[in-house]
Design an enzyme around this catalytic site. Structure first.
Site, PDB file in Angstrom:
ATOM      1  N   ASP A 223      58.111 -41.865  39.629  1.00 42.28           N
ATOM      2  CA  ASP A 223      57.369 -42.222  40.833  1.00 42.28           C
ATOM      3  C   ASP A 223      55.880 -42.008  40.604  1.00 42.28           C
ATOM      4  O   ASP A 223      55.499 -41.172  39.773  1.00 42.28           O
ATOM      5  CB  ASP A 223      57.838 -41.399  42.040  1.00 42.28           C
ATOM      6  CG  ASP A 223      57.408 -42.065  43.334  1.00 42.28           C
ATOM      7  OD1 ASP A 223      58.066 -43.017  43.770  1.00 42.28           O
ATOM      8  OD2 ASP A 223      56.364 -41.674  43.893  1.00 42.28           O
TER       9      ASP A 223
ATOM     10  N   ARG B  83      68.001 -47.967  45.671  1.00 43.76           N
ATOM     11  CA  ARG B  83      69.102 -47.769  46.602  1.00 43.76           C
ATOM     12  C   ARG B  83      69.933 -49.010  46.928  1.00 43.76           C
ATOM     13  O   ARG B  83      71.006 -48.895  47.515  1.00 43.76           O
ATOM     14  CB  ARG B  83      68.576 -47.154  47.911  1.00 43.76           C
ATOM     15  CG  ARG B  83      68.412 -45.642  47.797  1.00 43.76           C
ATOM     16  CD  ARG B  83      67.791 -45.078  49.034  1.00 43.76           C
ATOM     17  NE  ARG B  83      66.431 -45.582  49.177  1.00 43.76           N
ATOM     18  CZ  ARG B  83      65.675 -45.409  50.264  1.00 43.76           C
ATOM     19  NH1 ARG B  83      66.156 -44.774  51.301  1.00 43.76           N
ATOM     20  NH2 ARG B  83      64.441 -45.880  50.301  1.00 43.76           N
TER      21      ARG B  83
ATOM     22  N   ARG C 175      61.017 -52.140  41.426  1.00 43.13           N
ATOM     23  CA  ARG C 175      62.063 -51.280  42.014  1.00 43.13           C
ATOM     24  C   ARG C 175      63.460 -51.795  41.728  1.00 43.13           C
ATOM     25  O   ARG C 175      64.334 -51.772  42.593  1.00 43.13           O
ATOM     26  CB  ARG C 175      61.889 -51.166  43.550  1.00 43.13           C
ATOM     27  CG  ARG C 175      60.660 -50.435  44.002  1.00 43.13           C
ATOM     28  CD  ARG C 175      60.949 -48.949  44.174  1.00 43.13           C
ATOM     29  NE  ARG C 175      59.744 -48.244  44.511  1.00 43.13           N
ATOM     30  CZ  ARG C 175      59.415 -47.846  45.735  1.00 43.13           C
ATOM     31  NH1 ARG C 175      60.247 -48.038  46.728  1.00 43.13           N
ATOM     32  NH2 ARG C 175      58.306 -47.210  45.946  1.00 43.13           N
TER      33      ARG C 175
ATOM     34  N   TYR D   8      47.983 -40.496  49.048  1.00 46.75           N
ATOM     35  CA  TYR D   8      49.065 -39.530  49.296  1.00 46.75           C
ATOM     36  C   TYR D   8      48.574 -38.093  49.116  1.00 46.75           C
ATOM     37  O   TYR D   8      48.974 -37.193  49.846  1.00 46.75           O
ATOM     38  CB  TYR D   8      50.245 -39.789  48.353  1.00 46.75           C
ATOM     39  CG  TYR D   8      50.978 -41.078  48.635  1.00 46.75           C
ATOM     40  CD1 TYR D   8      51.975 -41.137  49.595  1.00 46.75           C
ATOM     41  CD2 TYR D   8      50.671 -42.246  47.946  1.00 46.75           C
ATOM     42  CE1 TYR D   8      52.657 -42.325  49.854  1.00 46.75           C
ATOM     43  CE2 TYR D   8      51.339 -43.438  48.191  1.00 46.75           C
ATOM     44  CZ  TYR D   8      52.323 -43.467  49.153  1.00 46.75           C
ATOM     45  OH  TYR D   8      52.991 -44.637  49.415  1.00 46.75           O
TER      46      TYR D   8
ATOM     47  N   ARG E 227      72.330 -40.555  43.087  1.00 43.48           N
ATOM     48  CA  ARG E 227      71.372 -39.942  44.012  1.00 43.48           C
ATOM     49  C   ARG E 227      72.061 -39.013  45.017  1.00 43.48           C
ATOM     50  O   ARG E 227      71.452 -38.049  45.494  1.00 43.48           O
ATOM     51  CB  ARG E 227      70.641 -41.084  44.719  1.00 43.48           C
ATOM     52  CG  ARG E 227      69.639 -40.695  45.773  1.00 43.48           C
ATOM     53  CD  ARG E 227      68.304 -40.297  45.190  1.00 43.48           C
ATOM     54  NE  ARG E 227      67.304 -40.233  46.245  1.00 43.48           N
ATOM     55  CZ  ARG E 227      67.091 -39.178  47.009  1.00 43.48           C
ATOM     56  NH1 ARG E 227      67.801 -38.078  46.841  1.00 43.48           N
ATOM     57  NH2 ARG E 227      66.162 -39.205  47.954  1.00 43.48           N
TER      58      ARG E 227
HETATM   59  O1  1CP Z   1      62.718 -49.503  39.392  1.00 42.26           O
HETATM   60  C1  1CP Z   1      61.526 -49.205  39.544  1.00 42.26           C
HETATM   61  O2  1CP Z   1      60.674 -50.019  39.973  1.00 42.26           O
HETATM   62  C2  1CP Z   1      61.057 -47.875  38.991  1.00 42.26           C
HETATM   63  C3  1CP Z   1      60.720 -46.809  39.755  1.00 42.26           C
HETATM   64  C4  1CP Z   1      59.643 -46.674  40.840  1.00 42.26           C
HETATM   65  C5  1CP Z   1      58.316 -47.127  40.908  1.00 42.26           C
HETATM   66  C6  1CP Z   1      57.608 -48.089  39.981  1.00 42.26           C
HETATM   67  C7  1CP Z   1      59.864 -45.849  41.947  1.00 42.26           C
HETATM   68  C8  1CP Z   1      61.133 -45.172  42.253  1.00 42.26           C
HETATM   69  N1  1CP Z   1      58.690 -45.746  42.645  1.00 42.26           N
HETATM   70  C9  1CP Z   1      57.734 -46.529  42.046  1.00 42.26           C
HETATM   71  C10 1CP Z   1      56.323 -46.702  42.423  1.00 42.26           C
HETATM   72  C11 1CP Z   1      55.863 -46.268  43.763  1.00 42.26           C
HETATM   73  N2  1CP Z   1      56.209 -45.159  44.477  1.00 42.26           N
HETATM   74  C12 1CP Z   1      54.851 -46.953  44.492  1.00 42.26           C
HETATM   75  C13 1CP Z   1      54.096 -48.154  43.969  1.00 42.26           C
HETATM   76  C14 1CP Z   1      54.861 -49.404  44.023  1.00 42.26           C
HETATM   77  C15 1CP Z   1      55.291 -49.903  45.385  1.00 42.26           C
HETATM   78  O3  1CP Z   1      54.397 -50.107  46.223  1.00 42.26           O
HETATM   79  O4  1CP Z   1      56.490 -50.130  45.574  1.00 42.26           O
HETATM   80  C16 1CP Z   1      54.636 -46.258  45.686  1.00 42.26           C
HETATM   81  C17 1CP Z   1      53.651 -46.597  46.794  1.00 42.26           C
HETATM   82  C18 1CP Z   1      55.510 -45.121  45.674  1.00 42.26           C
HETATM   83  C19 1CP Z   1      55.606 -44.058  46.676  1.00 42.26           C
HETATM   84  C20 1CP Z   1      56.992 -43.980  47.189  1.00 42.26           C
HETATM   85  N3  1CP Z   1      58.023 -43.422  46.499  1.00 42.26           N
HETATM   86  C21 1CP Z   1      57.502 -44.516  48.382  1.00 42.26           C
HETATM   87  C22 1CP Z   1      56.709 -45.317  49.406  1.00 42.26           C
HETATM   88  C23 1CP Z   1      56.345 -44.452  50.560  1.00 42.26           C
HETATM   89  C24 1CP Z   1      55.358 -45.111  51.508  1.00 42.26           C
HETATM   90  O5  1CP Z   1      54.291 -44.555  51.663  1.00 42.26           O
HETATM   91  O6  1CP Z   1      55.690 -46.176  52.055  1.00 42.26           O
HETATM   92  C25 1CP Z   1      58.883 -44.223  48.442  1.00 42.26           C
HETATM   93  C26 1CP Z   1      59.868 -44.518  49.528  1.00 42.26           C
HETATM   94  C27 1CP Z   1      59.188 -43.544  47.222  1.00 42.26           C
HETATM   95  C28 1CP Z   1      60.521 -43.067  46.770  1.00 42.26           C
HETATM   96  C29 1CP Z   1      61.131 -43.848  45.676  1.00 42.26           C
HETATM   97  N4  1CP Z   1      60.520 -44.087  44.449  1.00 42.26           N
HETATM   98  C30 1CP Z   1      61.379 -44.783  43.642  1.00 42.26           C
HETATM   99  C31 1CP Z   1      62.612 -44.965  44.371  1.00 42.26           C
HETATM  100  C32 1CP Z   1      63.839 -45.646  43.853  1.00 42.26           C
HETATM  101  C33 1CP Z   1      62.432 -44.382  45.644  1.00 42.26           C
HETATM  102  C34 1CP Z   1      63.495 -44.263  46.744  1.00 42.26           C
HETATM  103  C35 1CP Z   1      63.943 -42.857  46.706  1.00 42.26           C
HETATM  104  C36 1CP Z   1      65.346 -42.578  47.115  1.00 42.26           C
HETATM  105  O7  1CP Z   1      66.276 -42.711  46.306  1.00 42.26           O
HETATM  106  O8  1CP Z   1      65.532 -42.125  48.248  1.00 42.26           O
END
Ligand code: 1CP
Length: 350
Positions: free
Chosen positions: A77, A32, A28, A154, A41
């Site tokens: 994502d 943010r 990540r 999910y 964003r």
């Molecule tokens: O920079 C990076 O790492 C690239 C982008 C990336 C990746 C690899 C994002 C962007 N998401 C993910 C993978 C992801 N998404 C996972 C697996 C890795 C991990 O556990 O961190 C999971 C479980 C998700 C699902 C997801 N997407 C969540 C978690 C929700 C939960 O159930 O707890 C969330 C909050 C997101 C949104 C998201 N995805 C990525 C970003 C930067 C964000 C935040 C969104 C925003 O700007 O509001």
């Protein structure tokens, strides 16, 4: 310029060689905690950012402009493929992701759309190609997907869930529905990851964030086979190095025998040395990635420097090779300057 995998420290480490310098990236790393990410964003919803290659590439580049990193991970994502399978994906502020029309019966699984990766998910490939135009030859472009069980949680719950009651209902009362769903996700994911390699990904990562939510037996019998099918197939077809994140805790490490990944990403709850030992006992000679607690980035500079030094020393001894990373994704409240300190300390050491 032609990319040569052997010039990339991250690829060398993933394959068990000893690169000239310790490869560094952060899960990540686009997100943010960066003001420049929040600025992009502010004007666009999350799904649109993922679908527009120009925006996805821009936020993928942002951390590489600030920091001396060895890899870019494409901004996207794990829930983008379920969208292509027919579920609507939204991110409401204050909530995590939401998928409509939860999948809870065999009829629901059968109603999922057949996905053509190039046609339906081609925007991710375009974002990868575009991102690569501004990477240095020594930097690695990482593509990724969610592992089938994590994505299925999910698709079944319709959102993130602590208890995963609907998932457990299928697991214990209607298992053929769960395995049919895992099969379907696996097929889509294999094509999706191969398409990312065709578009320029040098390595691929599979995230199994929620693999720790089931018992070891269920993991071994139900979750891991679906994951490893993807790893083996994608390895056979593309040959690129594969990274696998089996979620939190060390127990999953005992269940990975036969895993086709080159790199296991270790969360911060497990020492790298212990992870290395367990994996060796399991018969795996893999590279380790990790595993700074992302909250440790809040620590004052001297403490942070000393934690990072210790981690590098441990990583050197723990496995055939080490890729520095956090044990899980960076959090929005992390001071961006902390990453500069971590990288400076590691580069000073080599
Ligand atoms: O920079 C990076 O790492 C690239 C982008 C990336 C990746 C690899 C994002 C962007 N998401 C993910 C993978 C992801 N998404 C996972 C697996 C890795 C991990 O556990 O961190 C999971 C479980 C998700 C699902 C997801 N997407 C969540 C978690 C929700 C939960 O159930 O707890 C969330 C909050 C997101 C949104 C998201 N995805 C990525 C970003 C930067 C964000 C935040 C969104 C925003 O700007 O509001």
């Amino acid at each position: 310029m032609k990319y040569s995998p052997s010039n990339k420290p991250m690829i060398q480490a993933a394959l068990g060689q000893k690169p000239d310098r310790l490869p560094i990236w952060f899960m990540r790393q686009a997100g943010r905690y960066l003001p420049e990410y929040r600025a992009v964003r502010a004007g666009v919803d999350f799904v649109t950012m993922c679908k527009r290659p120009d925006l996805a590439a821009e936020v993928t580049w942002q951390p590489l402009r600030r920091y001396d990193l060895d890899a870019a991970i494409i901004f996207s994502d794990i829930l983008i493929p379920p969208m292509a399978m027919g579920q609507d994906l939204t991110f409401d502020t204050g909530h995590g992701p939401r998928l409509n029309a939860p999948v809870r019966s065999m009829a629901d699984v059968k109603a999922l759309k057949r996905v053509n990766a190039e046609k339906d998910l081609g925007f991710v490939g375009e974002a990868i190609s575009l991102t690569k135009t501004k990477l240095k030859p020594e930097q690695t472009m990482i593509g990724f997907a969610g592992a089938p069980f994590t994505v299925a949680t999910y698709m079944i719950e319709g959102q993130g869930s602590k208890e995963m009651t609907e998932v457990k209902k299928l697991l214990f009362c209607d298992r053929p529905v769960l395995t049919a769903l895992l099969d379907k996700i696996s097929e889509v994911t294999i094509d999706y990851l191969c398409m990312q390699v065709k578009s320029g990904a040098d390595a691929l990562m599979l995230f199994d964030t929620w693999a720790g939510q089931v018992s070891a037996g269920v993991y071994r019998d139900v979750v891991f086979p679906a994951t490893n099918r993807i790893l083996s197939e994608v390895k056979r077809i593309t040959g690129v190095p594969l990274l696998y994140f089996p979620g939190q805790g060390s127990d999953r490490m005992y269940e990975l025998s036969g895993c086709a990944a080159d790199v296991i990403s270790v969360d911060w709850r497990t020492r790298l040395s212990r992870a290395g030992k367990i994996l060796k006992e399991t018969g795996l000679d893999v590279t380790l990635q990790g595993n700074l607690d992302p909250q440790a980035l809040l620590a004052p500079e001297p403490e942070l420097r000393s934690m990072v030094r210790a981690m590098k020393e441990e990583g050197e001894l723990a496995a055939r090779s080490h890729i520095f990373n956090v044990g899980h994704g960076l959090l929005p409240h992390i001071p961006p300057e902390s990453l500069t300190i971590v990288i400076d300390e590691l580069r000073k050491l080599k």
